[in-house]
Design a protein around this motif. Structure first.
Motif, PDB file in Angstrom:
ATOM      1  N   TYR A  39       0.808  -1.217   0.000  1.00  0.00           N
ATOM      2  CA  TYR A  39       0.000   0.000   0.000  1.00  0.00           C
ATOM      3  C   TYR A  39       0.844   1.271   0.000  1.00  0.00           C
ATOM      4  O   TYR A  39       0.416   2.318  -0.469  1.00  0.00           O
ATOM      5  N   ASP A  44      -3.415   6.034  -7.051  1.00  0.00           N
ATOM      6  CA  ASP A  44      -4.506   6.032  -8.030  1.00  0.00           C
ATOM      7  C   ASP A  44      -4.158   6.894  -9.228  1.00  0.00           C
ATOM      8  O   ASP A  44      -4.698   6.719 -10.307  1.00  0.00           O
ATOM      9  N   GLN A 171      11.809  13.424   4.776  1.00  0.00           N
ATOM     10  CA  GLN A 171      12.405  12.225   5.345  1.00  0.00           C
ATOM     11  C   GLN A 171      11.817  12.007   6.731  1.00  0.00           C
ATOM     12  O   GLN A 171      11.468  12.962   7.420  1.00  0.00           O
ATOM     13  N   TYR A 172      11.764  10.749   7.153  1.00  0.00           N
ATOM     14  CA  TYR A 172      11.427  10.475   8.543  1.00  0.00           C
ATOM     15  C   TYR A 172      12.717  10.616   9.346  1.00  0.00           C
ATOM     16  O   TYR A 172      13.700   9.922   9.089  1.00  0.00           O
ATOM     17  N   ASN A 188      -0.499  18.522   4.072  1.00  0.00           N
ATOM     18  CA  ASN A 188      -0.788  19.440   2.977  1.00  0.00           C
ATOM     19  C   ASN A 188      -0.280  18.923   1.643  1.00  0.00           C
ATOM     20  O   ASN A 188      -0.900  19.159   0.610  1.00  0.00           O
ATOM     21  N   VAL A 191      -2.832  16.593   0.439  1.00  0.00           N
ATOM     22  CA  VAL A 191      -4.006  17.295  -0.097  1.00  0.00           C
ATOM     23  C   VAL A 191      -3.741  17.770  -1.521  1.00  0.00           C
ATOM     24  O   VAL A 191      -4.551  17.549  -2.429  1.00  0.00           O
ATOM     25  N   GLN A 194      -3.766  14.985  -3.947  1.00  0.00           N
ATOM     26  CA  GLN A 194      -5.121  14.514  -4.212  1.00  0.00           C
ATOM     27  C   GLN A 194      -5.852  15.459  -5.166  1.00  0.00           C
ATOM     28  O   GLN A 194      -6.467  15.024  -6.133  1.00  0.00           O
ATOM     29  N   ASP A 197      -4.397  15.285  -8.672  1.00  0.00           N
ATOM     30  CA  ASP A 197      -4.275  13.947  -9.219  1.00  0.00           C
ATOM     31  C   ASP A 197      -2.810  13.624  -9.551  1.00  0.00           C
ATOM     32  O   ASP A 197      -2.490  13.152 -10.638  1.00  0.00           O
ATOM     33  N   MET A 207      10.260   5.405   5.270  1.00  0.00           N
ATOM     34  CA  MET A 207      11.418   5.386   6.170  1.00  0.00           C
ATOM     35  C   MET A 207      10.984   5.017   7.576  1.00  0.00           C
ATOM     36  O   MET A 207      11.702   4.336   8.307  1.00  0.00           O
ATOM     37  N   ARG A 208       9.781   5.479   7.950  1.00  0.00           N
ATOM     38  CA  ARG A 208       9.306   5.117   9.285  1.00  0.00           C
ATOM     39  C   ARG A 208       9.060   3.620   9.362  1.00  0.00           C
ATOM     40  O   ARG A 208       9.381   2.981  10.355  1.00  0.00           O
ATOM     41  N   VAL A 231      19.927   3.491   2.769  1.00  0.00           N
ATOM     42  CA  VAL A 231      18.578   4.076   2.739  1.00  0.00           C
ATOM     43  C   VAL A 231      18.287   4.657   1.359  1.00  0.00           C
ATOM     44  O   VAL A 231      17.221   4.439   0.789  1.00  0.00           O
TER      45      VAL A 231
END
Lengths: 256, 426
Positions: A39, A44, A171-172, A188, A191, A194, A197, A207-208, A231
């Protein structure tokens, strides 16, 4: 004596394994450390221009617009753009030319970086732009609304110049978690992705994941470049896979 | 019913319940009761305070856990199950307790004395904030000198402010430079500074005050008002928006809750609240199980996101209201469990909220430090969270014990005043 035997055994094994790996492909299979749940690589949004370019057999020009975390000081070849190029060359049809160039916008906020995009896109005409941003804004605690506006503007400028866009977030960095507040910037960017698109490459979550699963110890204070190289290798692999998936260029998908 | 009656009524409630020590309860109650005798007729209301303490204690624990890096315990914090989180609980209850403690002071001693006492409280919170900032400076300076992983050269840019301590420290004292996780206390200081005005206005017309507060909230959104911060940006919790929750807490304390009791008891409210919570839970679920994202209408997503914490998004406020409505309904103030020893640690922590809040922020810093220096395994994570909570409980117990002992040697009036501070605490 024992050590010598052991060493020769190891060398022998390596000798046996190495050619077989090299025979198949120039890049060895992804190390286990790079594993990610599917995931995190799913999106999409699609990269239509990348798909067209590859299907038409034209050279694929990729521009990575990033900051200091795009590279590893004094080992550029191991940074994720270089790794991505190697993996893409390997995974795409052999006739396909892939060229990745990097534009470092050191210490620039999203707004400052976005201001340079029109000129930048005139100079280079990439099929795909991977825009990595957010860190400088988080460090300077820029107003998240302003940040969102700047990212929106930047994405629009890149799209108007005729490129596909992938957004890459921060980066984490667990060591600075008490000092840099990443969540507003992550939210943000999600957002904007999204709304426009645009595929979002969630570097932070990946990374987390690696840190939580113990593949990498991102708390490490080590000064050596080894961790950074590993990494970046994983990020390069994930990014290449992400681009292939988002352009529907996977082995099973290429026919449609 | 006059406003004064409402105010006094709940004031007594506060006085009675604020007591951690039974001895004090007996002492202070008559003192508070003197001016308006009829209002004490509801001794049961005293237990309401235990619920406030309980949930404020819970909020403090959750804030502590949320300030640590994500771990197993993080899954127990409410922000994973809806829009609002512990900050909402904390600010609402703070408004509630501050209003009934200082509201009583305002009725008994007048505006000037009450204001003076509120300012004294502000000063305490300010000192606590500066103390936490010092700890933060120590931590960041340590990391700046010891951490040189080439993977994170960019993130180390955060240390740049150390290059000009002259500006940074002055800005911190002005509450304009606020590092991550240190946002709640400045918000609380500003809200407390506004409290004399809020109480004065509440004494006049509680409903109008609440309406004005809502108006300010709306104006904040409409005109994008904010508090600027250093080096740029704005306050992470905008006091102009968050005051709504604080004033709403004060309004509830000064009789609003009682007037709303019919609404709260109606099944319609219950079902609306349940619908809110289920809806919010579903939305949060899509953050963690992205596969569900396909079932979310895009238009709804565009309308909803981002859910703004800075300006207390309406969705967060609604979610908190739903949560509060259900809590009040299903957790009556007479609930015997409130006296059970199992909830005692939470209640104790809630009764000393300023001290325990600061301790929590400090423990979160310390926890980060241990995770970074010793090991970052999940076992260590859980251990740090649990020992942090145990330390918070232990310290709250010691403070209670000390206040009990100190109050025994104090005069009656002193005890009452000291206790008022306790209840109005951060």
């Amino acid at each position: 004596m024992k050590a010598k035997v052991l060493l020769s055994l190891i060398l022998l094994c390596a000798g046996l394994v190495a050619p077989s790996a090299r025979a198949g492909d120039a890049v060895p299979a992804a190390p286990a450390a790079c594993e990610l749940p599917p995931y995190l690589l799913a999106t999409d949004s699609q990269l239509h221009k990348v798909a067209e370019t590859v299907k038409a057999g034209k050279p694929l020009e990729i521009l990575v617009i990033g900051s200091r975390s795009t590279t590893i000081p004094s080992s550029e070849d191991s940074s994720y753009p270089a790794r991505m190029q190697a993996i893409l060359k390997d995974k795409l049809p052999p006739a396909e030319t892939v060229h990745v160039s990097v534009e470092i916008q050191s210490k620039k906020t999203a707004e400052e970086a976005a201001g340079t995009f029109v000129k930048l896109m005139e100079a280079k005409t990439p099929t795909l732009v991977i825009w990595q941003t957010g860190t400088v804004d988080a460090i300077r605690s820029i107003d998240p609304d302003d940040f969102r506006g700047a990212v929106t503007e930047g994405v629009a400028a890149l799209q108007n110049a005729g490129a596909d866009v992938v957004l890459m977030n921060l980066q984490y960095s667990p060591r600075t978690e008490t000092m840099i507040s990443a969540p507003p910037y992550l939210d943000n960017m999600r957002v904007v992705a999204q709304e426009h698109d645009v595929p979002l490459f969630d570097r932070f979550a990946m990374m987390r994941q690696w840190n939580d699963q113990g593949q990498f110890d991102l708390f490490s204070p080590s000064r050596g470049p080894e961790l950074a190289k590993q990494v970046h290798d994983c990020i390069g692999r994930a990014l290449a896979q992400f681009v292939i998936d988002a352009a529907h260029l996977g082995p099973g998908q290429q026919q449609n | 019913m006059t406003i004064a009656d409402q105010v006094t009524g709940s004031t007594i409630a506060g006085t009675a319940g604020a007591k951690p020590a039974e001895a004090k309860l007996v002492e202070a109650k008559p003192a508070a009761a003197q001016p308006r005798a009829p209002a004490i007729t509801l001794p049961a209301i005293g237990e309401r305070e235990l619920r406030l303490d309980l949930f404020r204690g819970l909020a403090l624990w959750l804030i502590f856990i949320d300030h640590l890096p994500p771990n197993l315990l993080t899954w127990f914090t409410i922000r994973n199950y809806g829009f609002s989180d512990a900050t909402e609980i904390f600010i609402f209850i703070s408004g509630y307790t501050a209003a009934f403690v200082y509201g009583r002071a305002m009725l008994e001693s007048g505006f000037v004395i009450a204001t003076a006492r509120i300012l004294r409280r502000c000063w305490q919170i300010y000192v606590a904030h500066v103390f936490l900032f010092t700890i933060f400076l120590a931590e960041i300076s340590y990391v700046a000198t010891s951490f040189e992983n080439p993977l994170y050269t960019e993130e180390m840019g955060i240390m740049d402010f150390l290059k000009q301590p002259d500006v940074t420290i002055v800005q911190a004292l002005l509450l304009r430079f606020r590092p991550v996780n240190m946002d709640v206390l400045p918000l609380y200081i500003v809200l407390m500074l506004a409290l004399p005005l809020i109480l004065w206005s509440m004494k006049w017309r509680p409903d109008v005050t609440l309406a004005l507060s809502a108006l300010l909230y709306a104006a904040t959104w409409e005109f994008d008002l904010y508090f600027s911060a250093y080096p740029n940006g704005f306050w992470a919790f905008n006091p102009l928006a968050w005051q709504l929750l604080f004033v709403f807490g004060a309004w509830c304390a000064l009789g609003g809750a009682r007037r709303m009791s019919r609404i709260l008891a109606s099944p319609v409210t219950m079902w609306i609240s349940i619908a809110c919570l289920v809806g919010a839970f579903y939305v949060t679920l899509t953050w963690y199980v992205p596969q569900l994202g396909h079932l979310m209408p895009k238009r709804l997503e565009q309308w909803m996101y981002p859910i703004d914490k800075t300006d207390l998004d309406v969705l967060r406020f609604t979610h908190f209201l739903a949560l509060a409505a259900l809590t009040v309904r299903f957790l009556p103030r007479e609930w015997p469990g409130l006296k059970s020893p199992w909830l005692r640690p939470l209640i104790l922590c809630g009764q000393h909220s300023l001290e325990i809040f600061c301790l929590g922020v400090f423990l979160a810093f310390a926890g980060h430090f241990i995770l970074a220096e010793v090991s970052g395994g999940p076992g260590m994570h859980a251990l740090i969270s649990l020992s942090g909570i145990l330390i918070m409980w232990g310290v709250a117990w010691v403070i209670s014990w000390y206040k009990r002992v100190a109050d025994k040697s104090g005069t009656k009036t002193k005890a009452a005043a000291g206790n008022a501070d306790l209840a109005g605490g951060g």
